[in-house]
Write a protein that holds these residues in place. Sequence first.
Motif, mmCIF file in Angstrom:
data_model
loop_
_atom_site.group_PDB
_atom_site.id
_atom_site.type_symbol
_atom_site.label_atom_id
_atom_site.label_comp_id
_atom_site.label_asym_id
_atom_site.label_seq_id
_atom_site.Cartn_x
_atom_site.Cartn_y
_atom_site.Cartn_z
ATOM 1 N N LYS A 458 0.863 -1.181 0.000
ATOM 2 C CA LYS A 458 0.000 0.000 0.000
ATOM 3 C C LYS A 458 0.894 1.224 0.000
ATOM 4 C CE LYS A 458 -3.842 2.179 2.452
ATOM 5 N NZ LYS A 458 -4.748 2.112 3.631
ATOM 6 N N TRP A 459 0.721 2.105 -1.000
ATOM 7 C CA TRP A 459 1.619 3.247 -1.158
ATOM 8 C C TRP A 459 1.489 4.243 -0.022
ATOM 9 C CZ3 TRP A 459 0.108 8.443 -2.349
ATOM 10 C CH2 TRP A 459 1.203 9.320 -2.504
ATOM 11 N N ASN A 460 2.647 4.748 0.417
ATOM 12 C CA ASN A 460 2.702 5.860 1.367
ATOM 13 C C ASN A 460 3.721 6.874 0.857
ATOM 14 O OD1 ASN A 460 1.102 5.356 4.041
ATOM 15 N ND2 ASN A 460 1.965 3.367 3.471
ATOM 16 N N ASN A 461 3.496 8.134 1.159
ATOM 17 C CA ASN A 461 4.356 9.206 0.677
ATOM 18 C C ASN A 461 5.587 9.332 1.573
ATOM 19 O OD1 ASN A 461 5.435 11.375 -0.595
ATOM 20 N ND2 ASN A 461 3.954 12.869 0.168
ATOM 21 N N TYR A 462 6.620 8.560 1.245
ATOM 22 C CA TYR A 462 7.867 8.628 2.011
ATOM 23 C C TYR A 462 9.023 8.229 1.106
ATOM 24 C CZ TYR A 462 8.448 3.560 2.424
ATOM 25 O OH TYR A 462 8.652 2.233 2.156
ATOM 26 N N ASP A 463 10.256 8.593 1.505
ATOM 27 C CA ASP A 463 11.483 8.235 0.793
ATOM 28 C C ASP A 463 11.453 8.622 -0.686
ATOM 29 O OD1 ASP A 463 12.914 7.328 2.909
ATOM 30 O OD2 ASP A 463 12.640 5.180 2.500
ATOM 31 N N GLY A 464 10.695 9.648 -1.027
ATOM 32 C CA GLY A 464 10.695 10.136 -2.397
ATOM 33 C C GLY A 464 9.782 9.381 -3.347
ATOM 34 N N TRP A 465 8.914 8.528 -2.831
ATOM 35 C CA TRP A 465 8.024 7.751 -3.691
ATOM 36 C C TRP A 465 6.745 8.510 -4.006
ATOM 37 C CZ3 TRP A 465 9.525 3.563 -6.168
ATOM 38 C CH2 TRP A 465 10.626 2.852 -5.674
ATOM 39 N N THR A 466 6.405 8.531 -5.273
ATOM 40 C CA THR A 466 5.086 9.038 -5.675
ATOM 41 C C THR A 466 4.199 7.823 -5.963
ATOM 42 O OG1 THR A 466 5.621 9.063 -8.029
ATOM 43 C CG2 THR A 466 6.152 11.057 -6.739
ATOM 44 N N ASP A 467 2.927 8.066 -6.079
ATOM 45 C CA ASP A 467 1.992 6.976 -6.379
ATOM 46 C C ASP A 467 2.363 6.311 -7.710
ATOM 47 O OD1 ASP A 467 -0.098 5.265 -6.274
ATOM 48 O OD2 ASP A 467 -1.670 6.720 -6.703
ATOM 49 N N ALA A 468 2.731 7.132 -8.701
ATOM 50 C CA ALA A 468 3.062 6.594 -10.024
ATOM 51 C C ALA A 468 4.340 5.758 -9.976
ATOM 52 C CB ALA A 468 3.213 7.737 -11.029
ATOM 53 N N LEU A 469 5.376 6.275 -9.308
ATOM 54 C CA LEU A 469 6.630 5.536 -9.194
ATOM 55 C C LEU A 469 6.440 4.217 -8.458
ATOM 56 C CD1 LEU A 469 9.480 8.094 -8.382
ATOM 57 C CD2 LEU A 469 9.391 6.471 -10.285
ATOM 58 N N TRP A 470 5.673 4.279 -7.374
ATOM 59 C CA TRP A 470 5.382 3.062 -6.593
ATOM 60 C C TRP A 470 4.731 2.004 -7.490
ATOM 61 C CZ3 TRP A 470 0.537 0.953 -5.761
ATOM 62 C CH2 TRP A 470 0.469 -0.092 -4.835
ATOM 63 N N GLY A 471 3.754 2.413 -8.297
ATOM 64 C CA GLY A 471 3.067 1.469 -9.180
ATOM 65 C C GLY A 471 4.003 0.858 -10.203
ATOM 66 N N GLU A 472 4.977 1.640 -10.676
ATOM 67 C CA GLU A 472 5.917 1.151 -11.684
ATOM 68 C C GLU A 472 6.913 0.139 -11.112
ATOM 69 O OE1 GLU A 472 7.877 4.509 -13.294
ATOM 70 O OE2 GLU A 472 6.061 5.386 -14.172
ATOM 71 N N GLN A 473 7.306 0.320 -9.848
ATOM 72 C CA GLN A 473 8.398 -0.459 -9.289
ATOM 73 C C GLN A 473 7.968 -1.596 -8.355
ATOM 74 O OE1 GLN A 473 11.401 -0.251 -10.197
ATOM 75 N NE2 GLN A 473 11.437 1.678 -11.320
ATOM 76 N N LEU A 474 6.689 -1.627 -7.974
ATOM 77 C CA LEU A 474 6.255 -2.608 -6.961
ATOM 78 C C LEU A 474 6.629 -4.032 -7.351
ATOM 79 C CD1 LEU A 474 4.747 -3.127 -4.290
ATOM 80 C CD2 LEU A 474 2.649 -3.384 -5.646
ATOM 81 N N ASN A 475 6.398 -4.420 -8.603
ATOM 82 C CA ASN A 475 6.645 -5.795 -9.046
ATOM 83 C C ASN A 475 7.914 -5.930 -9.890
ATOM 84 O OD1 ASN A 475 4.313 -7.323 -7.989
ATOM 85 N ND2 ASN A 475 3.141 -5.878 -9.238
#
Length: 544
Positions: A458-475
């Motif tokens: 579940k995305w949280n706004n920390y360590d420089g992560w945006t929602d879009a970046l999180w979605g790209e890198q999760l898997n």
Amino acid sequence: MKAITANPETIREVFSKKYIIPDFQRPYSWDGDPCEKLWEDIIDFYERKETKEDKYFLGNIVINPAADHAREAWEVVDGQQRLTTLLLLIKALHSRAGTVKALEECLRIKDPLTSELTDELRVSSYVISEDREMLHTIILGGTELPASRLADNYRLFGEKIDGWWKDQNQTAEALNSLILTLLDSVVLLPIHCGSEDDALTIFETINNRGMSLSDADIFKAKLYHNIPKAEQAAFIEDWNNLEDHDWLFRVLMHVLRAKADDAGKEIGLRAYFTARKGTLGDHAGIMRSLKTIHTINTAWYGGDEINALWRIMETYPNYYWYFPLFVFLHKYGKFDEKTETFSLPEERTAAFLELQDATVRYFFIKGLVYNAVNAVKDTVYRVCADIEQGRDYLASYEANVTQSDRAALGGILQEDLRRRYQRGVVLLSAYLNPGQDRKAFSAFLDGKYDIEHILPKKWNNYDGWTDALWGEQLNSLGNLIPLGRALNIAAKNEFFDRKKQEYAQSKVQDALDLLNLSGWTPAAVEEKQREKIQRLLRYFQAEA
């Protein structure tokens, strides 16, 4: 083929004979569902039957004369589930009707001199002693019935009869009418074969309402038939000690194909062995091969590297990778029949590991690039034949991996991993970590583990992560590591600093390498992604 006859017989006629369930058959296996269906079919027929001439056809049984029996008896090659279940139903009816002699005569054999009913049942099972003893206990009136399929189904029929009879106001007339319908209006088609050979041939081609027999069941019957009587008991014991017989025969088929230098299209298992009639005549050779394959699959440990690569390949979404490895092991390995252990001579271990590496590379390249089982089949058949015939089998793998295949890998590994290959690629990458202890990783793969997403799901706004970046890198490969199940559960969906406490206890170097990082930033994920992809590309002999 001797004369074969098939005439419909009522249940009363069918159960006027003696039947033997031979020991090469499977144990009784019907559960409640087919028994309920049988009951419902009979009741439905009973309620809509208009005249005595109406008949309800219950299916076929395939039988042949039983040899070496004190009185005339029939050996059941197909239909044991149905006959045994009908015996339970007849007993359940008799226990409620009490004095109906016709039911008793369907259950037990008459003495030929006195015409008195004996304790010999109409159906005797020689499959396993538990079935035979339980059937005797039920039919002869035992009060205490331990848990078993036979006892459960007998009780089920009793409950069904009681419920139905209650609806009929428990009148003797209704119960007697149902009994007569069962005995005289329900029919089976016994197919009387002149010999066991004929019966086996017929039963291979008939599809009826009983539990369908697997290919291995048919092969077992043929093997049993070819074995000298003195060796049959040992054969049954050996057979029962094996697991997943169809799979063992599948591997054996590829071993035999390789011996015949057959790299052509694979045919069905039953068709293959049926077309090669002499093959199953070598019962000793067949059983030795089956036991060898079974021991390799369940008890052999070839070393840390061999075990680790084997476990990684077990995640692969098709099973064709097995066949070259088993052909090699069957050809060069040693199976000790006394101890039932398998070993690979030391001088062959390096060659096997080389073959295993080539197999892993080939399958993952083809899987990642083409994602289709047809992309590997023809090469596998050729490699199997090359191994058995002493040719350069590694060259056959190499000849079927193109430069374009390898060139595509870099881009594919950059993307979200296909779910079918994700677990295997993550494990392979971890195995290839230069700091990974291979013994520890082999032991890790023998336990329970998961693929851990380092980023919280579940995305949280920390360590420089945006929602879009999180979605790209999760898997992405950079964000995935293997982790023991207990540690993964403890890590849960925590933030990186908290997860590191669990990673510190891992034996997986990919997890330990994360401990010196102060945060799990987008840059850190990208760096791990590059590092892991480079490992894999070097292994796959491809360029970035």
